[in-house]
Design a protein around this motif. Structure first.
Motif, PDB file in Angstrom:
ATOM      1  N   VAL A   1      -3.466   4.342 -14.199  1.00 38.82           N
ATOM      2  CA  VAL A   1      -2.207   3.992 -14.651  1.00 38.82           C
ATOM      3  C   VAL A   1      -1.193   4.956 -14.545  1.00 38.82           C
ATOM      4  N   SER A   2      -0.056   4.898 -13.916  1.00 39.46           N
ATOM      5  CA  SER A   2       0.986   5.721 -13.797  1.00 39.46           C
ATOM      6  C   SER A   2       1.975   5.221 -14.865  1.00 39.46           C
ATOM      7  N   GLU A   3       2.232   6.163 -15.756  1.00 45.03           N
ATOM      8  CA  GLU A   3       3.133   6.035 -16.899  1.00 45.03           C
ATOM      9  C   GLU A   3       4.545   6.631 -16.611  1.00 45.03           C
ATOM     10  N   PHE A   4       5.579   5.732 -16.725  1.00 36.73           N
ATOM     11  CA  PHE A   4       7.068   6.123 -16.031  1.00 36.73           C
ATOM     12  C   PHE A   4       7.619   7.123 -17.371  1.00 36.73           C
ATOM     13  N   LYS A   5       7.534   6.857 -18.640  1.00 33.17           N
ATOM     14  CA  LYS A   5       8.290   7.393 -19.540  1.00 33.17           C
ATOM     15  C   LYS A   5       7.305   8.194 -20.298  1.00 33.17           C
TER      16      LYS A   5
ATOM     17  N   TYR B   1      -2.833   9.895  -5.915  1.00 31.23           N
ATOM     18  CA  TYR B   1      -1.623  10.189  -5.439  1.00 31.23           C
ATOM     19  C   TYR B   1      -0.150   9.710  -6.079  1.00 31.23           C
ATOM     20  N   VAL B   2       0.616  10.145  -6.550  1.00 25.58           N
ATOM     21  CA  VAL B   2       1.577   9.786  -7.546  1.00 25.58           C
ATOM     22  C   VAL B   2       2.995  10.248  -7.100  1.00 25.58           C
ATOM     23  N   THR B   3       3.701   9.043  -6.692  1.00 27.91           N
ATOM     24  CA  THR B   3       5.054   9.267  -6.367  1.00 27.91           C
ATOM     25  C   THR B   3       6.105   9.586  -7.700  1.00 27.91           C
ATOM     26  N   VAL B   4       6.876  10.658  -7.594  1.00 26.62           N
ATOM     27  CA  VAL B   4       7.393  11.108  -8.787  1.00 26.62           C
ATOM     28  C   VAL B   4       8.928  11.461  -8.547  1.00 26.62           C
ATOM     29  N   ARG B   5       9.696  11.457  -9.731  1.00 28.13           N
ATOM     30  CA  ARG B   5      10.942  11.989  -9.817  1.00 28.13           C
ATOM     31  C   ARG B   5      11.360  12.673 -10.911  1.00 28.13           C
TER      32      ARG B   5
ATOM     33  N   PHE C   1      13.449  11.877  -0.183  1.00 27.90           N
ATOM     34  CA  PHE C   1      13.310  10.579  -0.793  1.00 27.90           C
ATOM     35  C   PHE C   1      14.691  10.142  -1.534  1.00 27.90           C
ATOM     36  N   ASN C   2      14.816   8.875  -1.586  1.00 30.59           N
ATOM     37  CA  ASN C   2      15.832   8.272  -2.424  1.00 30.59           C
ATOM     38  C   ASN C   2      15.193   7.042  -3.230  1.00 30.59           C
ATOM     39  N   TYR C   3      15.004   7.003  -4.187  1.00 28.72           N
ATOM     40  CA  TYR C   3      14.131   5.740  -4.771  1.00 28.72           C
ATOM     41  C   TYR C   3      12.640   5.520  -4.173  1.00 28.72           C
ATOM     42  N   VAL C   4      11.975   6.655  -4.228  1.00 24.77           N
ATOM     43  CA  VAL C   4      10.512   6.623  -3.944  1.00 24.77           C
ATOM     44  C   VAL C   4       9.880   5.836  -4.912  1.00 24.77           C
ATOM     45  N   ARG C   5       9.132   4.996  -4.259  1.00 18.46           N
ATOM     46  CA  ARG C   5       8.124   4.015  -4.894  1.00 18.46           C
ATOM     47  C   ARG C   5       6.697   3.900  -4.375  1.00 18.46           C
ATOM     48  N   GLY C   6       6.261   2.708  -4.032  1.00 19.76           N
ATOM     49  CA  GLY C   6       4.836   2.523  -3.638  1.00 19.76           C
ATOM     50  C   GLY C   6       4.476   3.486  -2.690  1.00 19.76           C
TER      51      GLY C   6
ATOM     52  N   ASN D   1       5.965  22.918 -11.058  1.00 21.30           N
ATOM     53  CA  ASN D   1       7.380  23.591 -10.885  1.00 21.30           C
ATOM     54  C   ASN D   1       8.123  23.835 -12.266  1.00 21.30           C
ATOM     55  N   GLY D   2       7.246  23.950 -13.211  1.00 19.60           N
ATOM     56  CA  GLY D   2       7.998  23.907 -14.648  1.00 19.60           C
ATOM     57  C   GLY D   2       8.619  22.653 -15.055  1.00 19.60           C
ATOM     58  N   LYS D   3       8.551  21.439 -14.327  1.00 20.50           N
ATOM     59  CA  LYS D   3       9.360  20.229 -14.565  1.00 20.50           C
ATOM     60  C   LYS D   3       8.182  19.269 -14.983  1.00 20.50           C
ATOM     61  N   GLU D   4       8.555  18.124 -15.894  1.00 16.79           N
ATOM     62  CA  GLU D   4       7.825  16.979 -15.990  1.00 16.79           C
ATOM     63  C   GLU D   4       8.372  15.969 -15.232  1.00 16.79           C
ATOM     64  N   TRP D   5       7.813  15.145 -14.774  1.00 23.81           N
ATOM     65  CA  TRP D   5       8.113  14.152 -13.572  1.00 23.81           C
ATOM     66  C   TRP D   5       7.928  12.693 -13.947  1.00 23.81           C
ATOM     67  N   ASP D   6       8.935  11.897 -13.724  1.00 22.47           N
ATOM     68  CA  ASP D   6       8.780  10.344 -13.993  1.00 22.47           C
ATOM     69  C   ASP D   6       7.775  10.013 -13.020  1.00 22.47           C
ATOM     70  N   CYS D   7       7.040   9.245 -13.553  1.00 19.70           N
ATOM     71  CA  CYS D   7       5.659   8.907 -12.550  1.00 19.70           C
ATOM     72  C   CYS D   7       5.908   7.298 -12.150  1.00 19.70           C
ATOM     73  N   ARG D   8       5.693   7.176 -10.661  1.00 21.29           N
ATOM     74  CA  ARG D   8       6.076   5.923 -10.128  1.00 21.29           C
ATOM     75  C   ARG D   8       5.020   5.075  -9.431  1.00 21.29           C
ATOM     76  N   GLY D   9       4.915   5.275  -8.108  1.00 17.34           N
ATOM     77  CA  GLY D   9       3.973   4.506  -7.395  1.00 17.34           C
ATOM     78  C   GLY D   9       2.582   5.377  -7.497  1.00 17.34           C
ATOM     79  N   LEU D  10       1.623   4.766  -7.175  1.00 19.20           N
ATOM     80  CA  LEU D  10       0.044   5.250  -7.404  1.00 19.20           C
ATOM     81  C   LEU D  10      -0.664   4.856  -6.389  1.00 19.20           C
ATOM     82  N   ALA D  11      -1.738   5.814  -5.744  1.00 22.84           N
ATOM     83  CA  ALA D  11      -2.685   5.251  -4.796  1.00 22.84           C
ATOM     84  C   ALA D  11      -3.785   6.305  -5.068  1.00 22.84           C
ATOM     85  N   LEU D  12      -5.019   5.845  -4.271  1.00 25.49           N
ATOM     86  CA  LEU D  12      -6.158   6.773  -4.496  1.00 25.49           C
ATOM     87  C   LEU D  12      -6.881   6.694  -2.948  1.00 25.49           C
ATOM     88  N   ASP D  13      -7.247   7.903  -2.621  1.00 25.85           N
ATOM     89  CA  ASP D  13      -7.906   8.064  -1.403  1.00 25.85           C
ATOM     90  C   ASP D  13      -9.582   7.953  -1.667  1.00 25.85           C
TER      91      ASP D  13
END
Length: 388
Positions: free
Chosen positions: A278-282, A323-327, A356-361, A305-317
């Motif tokens: 599960v990717s948790e946004f907040k 693999y998690v898309t983040v902002r 990216f702009n509004y990276v998601r799935g 890089n010293g930042k926390e990232w909002d988690c969005r899309g998610l996939a597995l290989d």
């Protein structure tokens, strides 16, 4: 006259294994240095039985991926050098054994990271795409602002599309995420607070209206063999499980930041062990659950890089790497968006993607010997193809 004295056998407890690096990108070669020592602890220089030494690499899926070739005899330097090739993304274990016993420092962990080379940019007719999966050699994309789901061929040429028909009690279709059950396509409908199920691209049924408030990510039982469906509800802060009759049988989570709690879960995936990822946004993390026990088995704090990232899309290989898309940041021009990659144990495997702009799935698939990732770049209305 040749001597009949047998060559001394190295001592597994005193010999030492070292790698020239513990991290390299896939496709690289890594040097291995093996110092063989005898029973007294002294290096074996120019002598010793190398035939008793066995070396191999355990790939991320637990299989032996390659044998390590050592020199036929111990060199005068006393250090046997060899090369390990990294041909899979993930955590490898390098083993060296003497007469079947692991030597000092073996196995050694070797992390193979992603390349993330951009191969192609696809911009078929769509508006605010949101999620993507592969299905029967095609791509299925939720075309959110066009209120439809589109099917594209391998070159992202339109092949089909389907809608949820408007009817009494059901407004305009608002597709968010999509999954394949093995028989049907299931799509979360954000505005209508339900999951819509399609068979042969026609609406078959919808379910979950009684309990879902903001259904986002969706996933199906392991390898699509199980008709059960898991739905992430971003507003209820939990994961709902629906059985093959599409009845809700249990939920996982509840709002909070403690282990086992969730805060705005967005996307879901099922790994090869049947665990729920599960990717948790907040909460800015990825949490892995055993759905049978409804308990977390791992938490990965998503930091880079010293930042926390909002988690969005998610996939597995194929090796269960995540693999998690983040902002990071809220304003266009002041925010950063990437794909971060983690091994199942939480080891960081690298980062790729920019602009990216509004990276998601995201979806990850194999094509021949290549592993490819397809990332939804929502506000730029495009899909980006990367070689892992």
């Amino acid at each position: 006259m040749a001597s009949n004295t047998p060559s001394p056998i190295p001592d597994a407890s005193k010999s030492i294994l070292q790698l020239t690096t513990s991290y390299a990108k896939i496709g690289s070669k890594v040097g291995l240095n093996l110092t063989l020592r005898g029973g007294q602890g002294f290096p074996m220089v120019g002598t010793g039985s190398i035939s008793s030494v066995e070396g191999f690499v355990e790939s991320p899926n637990g299989q032996c991926s390659q044998r390590i070739q050592f020199p036929d005899i111990v060199p005068a330097s006393g250090v046997c050098k060899a090369i390990v090739w990294l041909n899979q993304v993930g955590v490898h274990q390098v083993h060296v054994k003497i007469c079947g016993s692991e030597i000092e420092g073996s196995p050694v962990k070797l992390v193979s990271g992603v390349r993330g080379n951009l191969l192609n940019t696809y911009k078929p007719p769509m508006n605010q795409p949101h999620d993507i999966i592969t299905h029967e050699n095609n791509f299925v994309v939720t075309d959110k602002s066009n209120n439809q789901v589109q099917v594209f061929d391998s070159k992202f040429r339109p092949a089909n599309k389907f809608f949820s028909p408007e009817s009494t009690g059901m407004g305009k279709f608002d597709p968010y995420a999509v999954a394949w059950t093995g028989k049907t396509l299931v799509v979360t409908d954000l505005a209508n607070h339900c999951v819509v199920e399609f068979k042969d691209y026609l609406k078959f049924q919808d379910f979950g209206k009684e309990i879902l408030r903001k259904p986002c990510g969706i996933a199906v039982g392991k390898d699509g063999k199980d008709d059960s469906v898991y739905v992430a509800d971003c507003q209820n802060h939990c994961i709902f499980h629906f059985d093959k009759r599409r009845e809700c049988t249990f939920s996982i989570g509840g709002q909070g930041s403690a282990h086992g709690q969730l805060n705005a879960p967005w996307f879901l995936a099922i790994n090869s062990r049947g665990n729920l990822v599960v990717s948790e946004f907040k909460n800015r993390r990825v949490q892995v659950f055993d759905p049978k026990k409804r308990e977390p088995v791992r938490i990965i704090d998503v930091k880079h890089n010293g930042k926390e990232w909002d988690c969005r899309g998610l996939a597995l290989d194929q090796n269960d790497n995540i693999y998690v898309t983040v902002r990071s940041g809220l304003m266009r021009g002041w925010s950063y968006e990437h794909v971060l990659v983690y091994a199942p144990n939480g080891d960081f495997l690298g980062v790729f993607g920019e602009g990216f702009n509004y990276v998601r799935g995201i979806t990850v698939t194999n094509k021949g010997e290549k592993t490819l990732a397809y990332v939804v770049d929502g506000a730029n209305h495009r899909i980006l193809e990367y070689e892992i």
